[in-house]
Design an enzyme around this catalytic site. Structure first.
Site, PDB file in Angstrom:
ATOM      1  N   ARG A  90      -3.407 -13.836   2.925  1.00 29.99           N
ATOM      2  CA  ARG A  90      -2.395 -12.978   3.062  1.00 29.99           C
ATOM      3  C   ARG A  90      -1.364 -13.269   4.303  1.00 29.99           C
ATOM      4  O   ARG A  90      -0.296 -13.079   4.152  1.00 29.99           O
ATOM      5  CB  ARG A  90      -2.430 -11.463   2.716  1.00 29.99           C
ATOM      6  CG  ARG A  90      -1.569 -10.533   2.457  1.00 29.99           C
ATOM      7  CD  ARG A  90      -2.207  -9.302   2.179  1.00 29.99           C
ATOM      8  NE  ARG A  90      -0.710  -8.356   1.716  1.00 29.99           N
ATOM      9  CZ  ARG A  90      -0.873  -7.250   2.421  1.00 29.99           C
ATOM     10  NH1 ARG A  90      -1.522  -6.714   3.073  1.00 29.99           N
ATOM     11  NH2 ARG A  90       0.400  -6.442   2.069  1.00 29.99           N
ATOM     12  N   HIS A  99       2.493 -13.774   4.506  1.00 27.63           N
ATOM     13  CA  HIS A  99       3.380 -12.826   5.153  1.00 27.63           C
ATOM     14  C   HIS A  99       4.194 -13.648   6.042  1.00 27.63           C
ATOM     15  O   HIS A  99       5.476 -13.419   6.324  1.00 27.63           O
ATOM     16  CB  HIS A  99       2.979 -11.926   5.487  1.00 27.63           C
ATOM     17  CG  HIS A  99       2.601 -10.563   4.424  1.00 27.63           C
ATOM     18  ND1 HIS A  99       2.912  -9.456   4.501  1.00 27.63           N
ATOM     19  CD2 HIS A  99       2.237 -10.917   3.183  1.00 27.63           C
ATOM     20  CE1 HIS A  99       2.722  -8.631   3.302  1.00 27.63           C
ATOM     21  NE2 HIS A  99       2.212  -9.605   2.433  1.00 27.63           N
ATOM     22  N   VAL A 135       8.580 -14.756   5.687  1.00 30.37           N
ATOM     23  CA  VAL A 135       9.529 -14.017   6.644  1.00 30.37           C
ATOM     24  C   VAL A 135       9.933 -14.875   7.779  1.00 30.37           C
ATOM     25  O   VAL A 135       9.064 -15.243   8.632  1.00 30.37           O
ATOM     26  CB  VAL A 135       8.920 -12.615   7.173  1.00 30.37           C
ATOM     27  CG1 VAL A 135       9.934 -11.844   8.020  1.00 30.37           C
ATOM     28  CG2 VAL A 135       8.430 -11.765   6.002  1.00 30.37           C
ATOM     29  N   ASN A 139       3.776  -4.993   6.341  1.00 32.45           N
ATOM     30  CA  ASN A 139       2.835  -5.561   7.213  1.00 32.45           C
ATOM     31  C   ASN A 139       1.682  -4.751   7.649  1.00 32.45           C
ATOM     32  O   ASN A 139       0.909  -5.017   8.465  1.00 32.45           O
ATOM     33  CB  ASN A 139       3.232  -6.397   8.559  1.00 32.45           C
ATOM     34  CG  ASN A 139       3.858  -7.728   7.721  1.00 32.45           C
ATOM     35  OD1 ASN A 139       3.750  -8.149   6.528  1.00 32.45           O
ATOM     36  ND2 ASN A 139       4.875  -8.257   8.575  1.00 32.45           N
ATOM     37  N   HIS A 144      -4.492 -12.923  -5.686  1.00 33.93           N
ATOM     38  CA  HIS A 144      -4.892 -11.705  -5.793  1.00 33.93           C
ATOM     39  C   HIS A 144      -6.113 -11.541  -6.222  1.00 33.93           C
ATOM     40  O   HIS A 144      -6.835 -10.489  -6.817  1.00 33.93           O
ATOM     41  CB  HIS A 144      -3.800 -10.636  -6.494  1.00 33.93           C
ATOM     42  CG  HIS A 144      -2.593 -10.435  -5.751  1.00 33.93           C
ATOM     43  ND1 HIS A 144      -1.775  -9.716  -6.319  1.00 33.93           N
ATOM     44  CD2 HIS A 144      -2.243 -10.758  -4.405  1.00 33.93           C
ATOM     45  CE1 HIS A 144      -0.641  -9.593  -5.237  1.00 33.93           C
ATOM     46  NE2 HIS A 144      -1.093 -10.120  -4.067  1.00 33.93           N
TER      47      HIS A 144
HETATM   48  C1  HEM Z   1       4.360 -12.026  -5.808  1.00 28.31           C
HETATM   49  C2  HEM Z   1       4.692 -11.176  -4.824  1.00 28.31           C
HETATM   50  C3  HEM Z   1       3.651 -10.169  -4.307  1.00 28.31           C
HETATM   51  C4  HEM Z   1       3.631  -8.992  -3.904  1.00 28.31           C
HETATM   52  C5  HEM Z   1       4.483  -7.912  -4.431  1.00 28.31           C
HETATM   53  C6  HEM Z   1       2.324  -8.824  -3.145  1.00 28.31           C
HETATM   54  C7  HEM Z   1       1.892  -7.616  -2.757  1.00 28.31           C
HETATM   55  C8  HEM Z   1       0.742  -7.222  -2.310  1.00 28.31           C
HETATM   56  C9  HEM Z   1       0.196  -5.940  -1.945  1.00 28.31           C
HETATM   57  C10 HEM Z   1       0.941  -4.472  -2.382  1.00 28.31           C
HETATM   58  C11 HEM Z   1      -0.972  -5.858  -1.604  1.00 28.31           C
HETATM   59  C12 HEM Z   1      -1.979  -4.945  -1.358  1.00 28.31           C
HETATM   60  C13 HEM Z   1      -1.679  -4.179   0.095  1.00 28.31           C
HETATM   61  C14 HEM Z   1      -2.475  -3.095   0.509  1.00 28.31           C
HETATM   62  O1  HEM Z   1      -2.286  -2.175  -0.297  1.00 28.31           O
HETATM   63  O2  HEM Z   1      -3.218  -3.177   1.605  1.00 28.31           O
HETATM   64  C15 HEM Z   1      -1.525  -7.308  -1.615  1.00 28.31           C
HETATM   65  C16 HEM Z   1      -2.485  -7.792  -1.158  1.00 28.31           C
HETATM   66  C17 HEM Z   1      -2.876  -9.084  -1.184  1.00 28.31           C
HETATM   67  N1  HEM Z   1      -2.021 -10.174  -1.353  1.00 28.31           N
HETATM   68 FE1  HEM Z   1      -0.232 -10.055  -2.180  1.00 28.31          FE
HETATM   69  N2  HEM Z   1       1.843  -9.992  -3.076  1.00 28.31           N
HETATM   70  C18 HEM Z   1       2.496 -10.898  -3.719  1.00 28.31           C
HETATM   71  C19 HEM Z   1       2.092 -12.268  -3.478  1.00 28.31           C
HETATM   72  C20 HEM Z   1       1.065 -12.806  -2.808  1.00 28.31           C
HETATM   73  C21 HEM Z   1       0.783 -14.115  -2.503  1.00 28.31           C
HETATM   74  C22 HEM Z   1       2.086 -15.285  -2.770  1.00 28.31           C
HETATM   75  C23 HEM Z   1      -0.480 -14.259  -1.660  1.00 28.31           C
HETATM   76  C24 HEM Z   1      -0.883 -15.635  -1.083  1.00 28.31           C
HETATM   77  C25 HEM Z   1      -0.698 -16.867  -1.459  1.00 28.31           C
HETATM   78  C26 HEM Z   1      -0.852 -13.045  -1.597  1.00 28.31           C
HETATM   79  C27 HEM Z   1      -2.063 -12.670  -1.118  1.00 28.31           C
HETATM   80  C28 HEM Z   1      -2.510 -11.340  -1.119  1.00 28.31           C
HETATM   81  C29 HEM Z   1      -3.899 -11.012  -0.517  1.00 28.31           C
HETATM   82  C30 HEM Z   1      -5.140 -11.955  -0.467  1.00 28.31           C
HETATM   83  C31 HEM Z   1      -4.288  -9.639  -0.705  1.00 28.31           C
HETATM   84  C32 HEM Z   1      -5.716  -9.016  -0.244  1.00 28.31           C
HETATM   85  C33 HEM Z   1      -5.280  -8.696   1.114  1.00 28.31           C
HETATM   86  C34 HEM Z   1      -6.678  -7.791   1.829  1.00 28.31           C
HETATM   87  O3  HEM Z   1      -7.686  -7.599   0.886  1.00 28.31           O
HETATM   88  O4  HEM Z   1      -6.634  -7.617   2.780  1.00 28.31           O
HETATM   89  N3  HEM Z   1      -0.080 -12.180  -2.225  1.00 28.31           N
HETATM   90  N4  HEM Z   1      -0.479  -8.006  -2.110  1.00 28.31           N
END
Ligand code: HEM
Length: 330
Positions: free
Chosen positions: A63, A67, A71, A96, A193
């Site tokens: 992630r 991010h 940006v 973030n 995800h």
């Molecule tokens: C398509 C639009 C996307 C949205 C709206 C989005 C949104 C989010 C949100 C809200 C979370 C949870 C944050 C939290 O509550 O702690 C999350 C977690 C995560 N996102 Fe996304 N995301 C998107 C795309 C991506 C992309 C493109 C990647 C990587 C290539 C990604 C990788 C991750 C990962 C691995 C997590 C888990 C992080 C953790 O467990 O520490 N996401 N994302």
């Protein structure tokens, strides 16, 4: 005559030379071969050590790279600490708040500095750690084009370049197009995800909407799944002591296609996951991946889309700098 011969030779060699270039952006495969040949080995070894102790960080590292790239381009601006409270950096921007893994990145960077001082950028390090985190979670391995330089600025105000938490597909397509990516990339990269968790605050509005924030569930969410999530996140306080839910329930530590099975069955945790079913291209991708018969395709698609994402807005040549410490400019 000699000129014509040289031109012909250059033409013949062009594909070979270009073959080591990543996306025509100035980053290239094997970029550190001469200056720090052990860079990738060090990154892999240290990332493996870190994930053995804290497996949850695999998701966080993936992630972080996302991010960073969305940006102001992949320039490690996400890693810079705020030094002036009036001008917070990206790290202190709202989207973030739940990023993790900064210490892990700093630890690997220190190892790189010992081996090859002032050579490997923090932006490249993020790209490599994201790749290795996926690989170490049983996902694909891909070659990462390198040579990104680190930015010297970062502003929380730019975090709006990330897709919004509750955006629909029209918005997501627009945001990704702004980064040179299409609907397929959205479907593929959302597959990230398959790893990690989201905090209640990231999806509570889907569980408690309506006039009094009572239990009016987002119709795109399976009823029984929503009931389970409400138990985990009681009340729409968005916090519940930092409780979180797996985004790929039952398999959030393994990089696989079960995320798509959840999304296809209205069990995508985030609104952006559910939104994939709104668009013909992304919905078709989800349904196909959900069959479990195209895991190899998903792996190669993911590698391809990550390479695209990793090339967004990169600094190369004499732009930016090679930071010695990733959390501050030199
Ligand atoms: C398509 C639009 C996307 C949205 C709206 C989005 C949104 C989010 C949100 C809200 C979370 C949870 C944050 C939290 O509550 O702690 C999350 C977690 C995560 N996102 Fe996304 N995301 C998107 C795309 C991506 C992309 C493109 C990647 C990587 C290539 C990604 C990788 C991750 C990962 C691995 C997590 C888990 C992080 C953790 O467990 O520490 N996401 N994302």
């Amino acid at each position: 005559m000699a000129a014509a011969w040289l031109a012909a030779l250059a033409f013949a060699l062009a594909p070979l030379l270009c073959a080591s270039e990543g996306n025509g952006t100035g980053i290239a495969f094997g970029y550190y071969n001469a200056t720090c040949p052990e860079a990738e080995t060090i990154v892999f070894r240290e990332t493996a050590r870190i994930l053995r102790a804290s497996p949850d960080l695999a998701a966080s590292l993936l992630r972080l790279h996302y991010h960073d790239c969305f940006v102001q381009g992949c320039d490690a601006s996400v890693l810079l600490d705020t030094t002036d409270a009036a001008n917070p950096t990206e790290k202190d921007g709202k989207p973030n708040e739940s990023l993790r893994g900064f210490d892990a990145v700093a630890r690997v960077k220190d190892k790189l500095e010992t081996a090859c001082p002032a050579t490997v950028s923090c932006a490249d390090l993020l790209a490599l750690m994201a790749r290795d985190a996926v690989l170490l979670s049983k996902g694909p391995r891909w070659a990462v084009a390198l040579g990104r330089r680190d930015g010297r600025s970062s502003s929380a105000g730019n975090c709006g370049e990330l897709p919004p938490l509750y955006g629909n597909m029209t918005v997501m397509v627009e945001v990704f197009a702004g980064k040179g990516m299409d609907a397929k990339d959205i479907a593929v990269l959302s597959g990230a995800h398959t790893l990690g968790k989201a905090h209640c605050s990231s999806f509570a509005d889907r569980l408690y909407s309506g006039a009094n924030a009572t239990c009016v569930t987002d119709p795109a969410l399976d009823g029984r799944y929503a009931a389970r999530l409400r138990l985990r996140c009681p009340g729409n306080n968005g916090g519940n002591g930092g409780a979180a839910a797996e985004m790929d329930a039952g398999s959030c530590g393994t990089f696989d296609t079960s995320y798509y099975r959840h999304v296809a069955s209205k069990r995508g945790l985030l609104q952006s996951d559910a939104a994939l079913m709104e668009h013909p291209v992304t919905a078709a991708y989800v349904r196909r991946a959900a069959t479990g018969r195209y895991d190899g395709h998903f792996f190669s698609d993911f590698a391809e889309s990550m390479a695209k994402m990793g090339a967004v807005g990169v600094l190369t040549g004499d732009q930016g700098e090679i930071r010695i410490k990733c959390n501050r400019v030199n």
